[in-house]
Write a protein that holds these residues in place. Structure first.
Motif, PDB file in Angstrom:
ATOM      1  N   ILE A   1      -2.019  -9.780 -37.666  1.00  0.00           N
ATOM      2  CA  ILE A   1      -0.967  -9.677 -38.571  1.00  0.00           C
ATOM      3  C   ILE A   1      -1.305  -9.473 -40.026  1.00  0.00           C
ATOM      4  N   CYS A   2      -0.721  -8.859 -40.966  1.00  0.00           N
ATOM      5  CA  CYS A   2      -0.874  -8.713 -42.343  1.00  0.00           C
ATOM      6  C   CYS A   2       0.474  -8.339 -42.856  1.00  0.00           C
ATOM      7  N   GLN A   3       0.573  -8.261 -44.168  1.00  0.00           N
ATOM      8  CA  GLN A   3       1.795  -8.208 -44.905  1.00  0.00           C
ATOM      9  C   GLN A   3       1.715  -7.632 -46.163  1.00  0.00           C
ATOM     10  N   GLN A   4       2.635  -6.423 -46.319  1.00  0.00           N
ATOM     11  CA  GLN A   4       2.849  -5.798 -47.619  1.00  0.00           C
ATOM     12  C   GLN A   4       3.165  -6.606 -48.561  1.00  0.00           C
ATOM     13  N   SER A   5       2.782  -6.603 -49.835  1.00  0.00           N
ATOM     14  CA  SER A   5       3.043  -7.523 -50.814  1.00  0.00           C
ATOM     15  C   SER A   5       4.507  -7.255 -51.450  1.00  0.00           C
ATOM     16  N   MET A   6       4.441  -5.920 -51.668  1.00  0.00           N
ATOM     17  CA  MET A   6       5.821  -5.419 -52.160  1.00  0.00           C
ATOM     18  C   MET A   6       7.026  -5.621 -51.464  1.00  0.00           C
ATOM     19  N   THR A   7       6.963  -5.006 -50.469  1.00  0.00           N
ATOM     20  CA  THR A   7       7.958  -4.946 -49.247  1.00  0.00           C
ATOM     21  C   THR A   7       8.198  -6.371 -48.451  1.00  0.00           C
ATOM     22  N   GLY A   8       7.093  -6.985 -48.376  1.00  0.00           N
ATOM     23  CA  GLY A   8       7.068  -8.020 -47.184  1.00  0.00           C
ATOM     24  C   GLY A   8       6.818  -7.410 -45.735  1.00  0.00           C
ATOM     25  N   ASN A   9       6.793  -6.167 -45.314  1.00  0.00           N
ATOM     26  CA  ASN A   9       6.856  -5.639 -44.342  1.00  0.00           C
ATOM     27  C   ASN A   9       5.542  -6.077 -43.490  1.00  0.00           C
ATOM     28  N   LEU A  10       5.545  -6.139 -42.142  1.00  0.00           N
ATOM     29  CA  LEU A  10       4.430  -6.574 -41.619  1.00  0.00           C
ATOM     30  C   LEU A  10       3.809  -5.481 -40.729  1.00  0.00           C
ATOM     31  N   PHE A  11       2.494  -5.591 -40.638  1.00  0.00           N
ATOM     32  CA  PHE A  11       1.914  -4.965 -39.508  1.00  0.00           C
ATOM     33  C   PHE A  11       1.051  -5.697 -38.661  1.00  0.00           C
ATOM     34  N   VAL A  12       1.383  -5.604 -37.227  1.00  0.00           N
ATOM     35  CA  VAL A  12       1.045  -6.296 -36.217  1.00  0.00           C
ATOM     36  C   VAL A  12       0.552  -5.714 -34.788  1.00  0.00           C
ATOM     37  N   SER A  13      -0.898  -6.151 -34.699  1.00  0.00           N
ATOM     38  CA  SER A  13      -1.384  -5.568 -33.317  1.00  0.00           C
ATOM     39  C   SER A  13      -0.750  -6.029 -32.067  1.00  0.00           C
ATOM     40  N   VAL A  14      -0.160  -5.494 -31.125  1.00  0.00           N
ATOM     41  CA  VAL A  14       0.200  -5.945 -29.914  1.00  0.00           C
ATOM     42  C   VAL A  14      -0.734  -5.227 -28.648  1.00  0.00           C
ATOM     43  N   ALA A  15       0.031  -5.264 -27.529  1.00  0.00           N
ATOM     44  CA  ALA A  15      -0.931  -5.011 -26.377  1.00  0.00           C
ATOM     45  C   ALA A  15      -1.757  -3.550 -26.663  1.00  0.00           C
ATOM     46  N   ARG A  16      -1.155  -2.552 -26.877  1.00  0.00           N
ATOM     47  CA  ARG A  16      -2.035  -1.261 -26.976  1.00  0.00           C
ATOM     48  C   ARG A  16      -1.515  -0.536 -28.353  1.00  0.00           C
ATOM     49  N   HIS A  17      -0.669  -1.250 -29.210  1.00  0.00           N
ATOM     50  CA  HIS A  17      -0.185  -0.500 -30.306  1.00  0.00           C
ATOM     51  C   HIS A  17      -0.392  -1.266 -31.548  1.00  0.00           C
ATOM     52  N   VAL A  18      -0.261  -0.589 -32.642  1.00  0.00           N
ATOM     53  CA  VAL A  18       0.129  -1.626 -33.859  1.00  0.00           C
ATOM     54  C   VAL A  18       1.513  -1.074 -34.521  1.00  0.00           C
ATOM     55  N   TYR A  19       2.046  -1.960 -34.812  1.00  0.00           N
ATOM     56  CA  TYR A  19       3.617  -1.784 -35.296  1.00  0.00           C
ATOM     57  C   TYR A  19       3.553  -2.267 -36.587  1.00  0.00           C
ATOM     58  N   ARG A  20       4.611  -1.313 -37.560  1.00  0.00           N
ATOM     59  CA  ARG A  20       5.023  -1.777 -38.801  1.00  0.00           C
ATOM     60  C   ARG A  20       6.547  -2.552 -38.565  1.00  0.00           C
ATOM     61  N   ILE A  21       6.734  -3.699 -38.922  1.00  0.00           N
ATOM     62  CA  ILE A  21       8.073  -4.385 -38.736  1.00  0.00           C
ATOM     63  C   ILE A  21       8.663  -4.386 -40.058  1.00  0.00           C
ATOM     64  N   ASP A  22       9.872  -4.192 -40.222  1.00  0.00           N
ATOM     65  CA  ASP A  22      10.807  -4.354 -41.482  1.00  0.00           C
ATOM     66  C   ASP A  22      11.128  -5.976 -41.436  1.00  0.00           C
ATOM     67  N   TYR A  23      10.714  -6.392 -42.668  1.00  0.00           N
ATOM     68  CA  TYR A  23      10.627  -7.900 -42.713  1.00  0.00           C
ATOM     69  C   TYR A  23      12.029  -8.309 -42.779  1.00  0.00           C
ATOM     70  N   HIS A  24      12.938  -7.559 -43.285  1.00  0.00           N
ATOM     71  CA  HIS A  24      14.452  -8.070 -43.662  1.00  0.00           C
ATOM     72  C   HIS A  24      15.296  -7.592 -42.380  1.00  0.00           C
ATOM     73  N   GLN A  25      15.115  -6.416 -41.705  1.00  0.00           N
ATOM     74  CA  GLN A  25      15.709  -5.986 -40.571  1.00  0.00           C
ATOM     75  C   GLN A  25      15.224  -6.445 -39.208  1.00  0.00           C
ATOM     76  N   LYS A  26      14.038  -6.919 -39.224  1.00  0.00           N
ATOM     77  CA  LYS A  26      13.404  -7.510 -38.201  1.00  0.00           C
ATOM     78  C   LYS A  26      13.268  -6.337 -37.002  1.00  0.00           C
ATOM     79  N   SER A  27      13.010  -4.973 -37.562  1.00  0.00           N
ATOM     80  CA  SER A  27      12.794  -3.929 -36.519  1.00  0.00           C
ATOM     81  C   SER A  27      11.535  -3.282 -36.769  1.00  0.00           C
ATOM     82  N   ILE A  28      11.229  -2.491 -35.816  1.00  0.00           N
ATOM     83  CA  ILE A  28       9.705  -1.782 -35.635  1.00  0.00           C
ATOM     84  C   ILE A  28      10.395  -0.363 -36.171  1.00  0.00           C
ATOM     85  N   THR A  29       9.400  -0.111 -37.254  1.00  0.00           N
ATOM     86  CA  THR A  29       9.773   1.196 -38.061  1.00  0.00           C
ATOM     87  C   THR A  29       8.545   2.343 -37.756  1.00  0.00           C
ATOM     88  N   LEU A  30       7.440   1.499 -37.379  1.00  0.00           N
ATOM     89  CA  LEU A  30       6.450   2.559 -37.141  1.00  0.00           C
ATOM     90  C   LEU A  30       5.567   2.032 -35.710  1.00  0.00           C
TER      91      LEU A  30
END
Length: 238
Positions: free
Chosen positions: A96-125
C-alpha cells in the motif's frame, strides 16, 4: 519507536531503536484469531504493510490480507477501525502507498493493483488480469503472478510494483502502460532492462536512488532516466 508488521503472528509490534530487546505488542493479539474485530482489542490475520495516513495524522493504514481489509489504527489509543473491506475472490491486500495531494491509495491485491479513492472508498483504477502471468503493456493486458509492494514515485505519475515472480514493474499512470525494470530471477547487476533480482519485496527511494530488498540482498538503482544502473549494494547471508 519503530512499528513492525508481524504477519506470521497476526499483530503489530513496537521496538525502541535506542534499546536492545524492548520489542512489545502494539496492536493485535499476536496469536491466531478466527474472528474479525475492530476497537481497542483488534484482531489481524496476516497483516502485510503499514503506512502513515497522510490525511489523518496520528493514524496508520494497515493492509490485513486474510481478513481482506484495509484497517486504520490510531497510534495513541491503539483503536482500530475498518477503512475498507471487500470480501471477494481477489481483494487480498498486501502492499500500500498513498498520494500526498489526494490521499488516494494504491494497493496490491491477489493479481491486480488497485487505485482506491480515499473519500469515496471506491476502486477507480484496476491494473492486471484475473489470470496469472508475466505480460506487460496496456494496463488491461498486464498480468502479475502475485504483486507485493507498491511505491509511488515523487512525480506521482509512476508506480513501482514488486512481483513474487522476481520482477519489478513500472506502471505509468499517464500512459496506462506497464513495463519492466528487472525481469529475471537471480543476482545479476547491469542496466535496468538486464537487472536480475531474486524475490524482490521492499522498495524505498532515498535521494534519487531506489533501494530494493530481495532475498539475502539489498540492491539499488541509481540515477535519472538516462542512468538506469542496477548495482549490488549489500549481501546478507542468513
Amino acid at each position: 519507536e519503530v512499528l513492525i508488521v508481524d504477519s506470521g503472528n497476526n499483530c503489530i509490534r513496537s521496538a525502541d531503536r535506542r534499546r536492545i530487546k524492548t520489542e512489545q505488542n502494539f496492536a493485535g493479539s499476536c496469536g491466531y484469531d478466527s474472528k474479525f474485530s475492530d476497537g481497542s482489542n483488534p484482531t489481524f490475520r496476516q497483516p502485510h504493510s503499514i503506512i502513515p495516513d497522510i490525511l489523518n495524522p496520528g493514524t496508520l493504514l494497515v493492509t490485513d490480507t486474510f481478513f481482506q481489509a484495509i484497517r486504520q489504527l490510531n497510534t495513541q489509543s491503539r483503536v482500530a477501525s475498518t477503512f475498507l473491506r471487500i470480501v471477494d475472490a481477489y481483494f487480498f491486500p498486501r502492499g500500500i502507498c498513498q498520494q500526498s495531494m489526494t490521499g488516494n491509495l494504491f494497493v496490491s491485491v491477489a493479481r491486480h493493483v488497485y487505485r482506491i479513492d480515499y473519500h469515496q472508498k471506491s476502486i477507480t483504477l484496476s491494473v492486471g488480469s484475473t489470470s496469472s502471468g508475466y505480460a506487460s503493456g496496456l494496463f488491461r493486458s498486464t498480468k502479475f503472478s502475485v504483486p507485493l509492494e507498491v511505491l509511488l514515485m515523487s512525480n506521482s505519475s509512476e508506480l513501482l510494483v514488486t512481483d513474487k515472480n522476481s520482477r519489478i514493474r513500472t506502471l505509468n499512470l499517464e500512459s496506462s502502460m506497464s513495463s519492466y525494470i528487472c525481469y529475471e530471477g537471480g543476482h545479476r547487476d547491469g542496466s535496468r532492462t538486464k537487472c536480475h533480482v531474486d524475490q524482490p519485496s521492499a522498495l524505498t527511494v532515498i535521494r534519487n536512488t531506489l533501494y530494493i530488498g530481495e532475498y539475502q540482498r539489498i540492491r539499488f538503482i541509481q540515477g535519472s532516466k538516462n542512468a538506469k544502473v542496477c548495482v549490488f549494494f549489500l549481501y546478507l547471508r542468513l
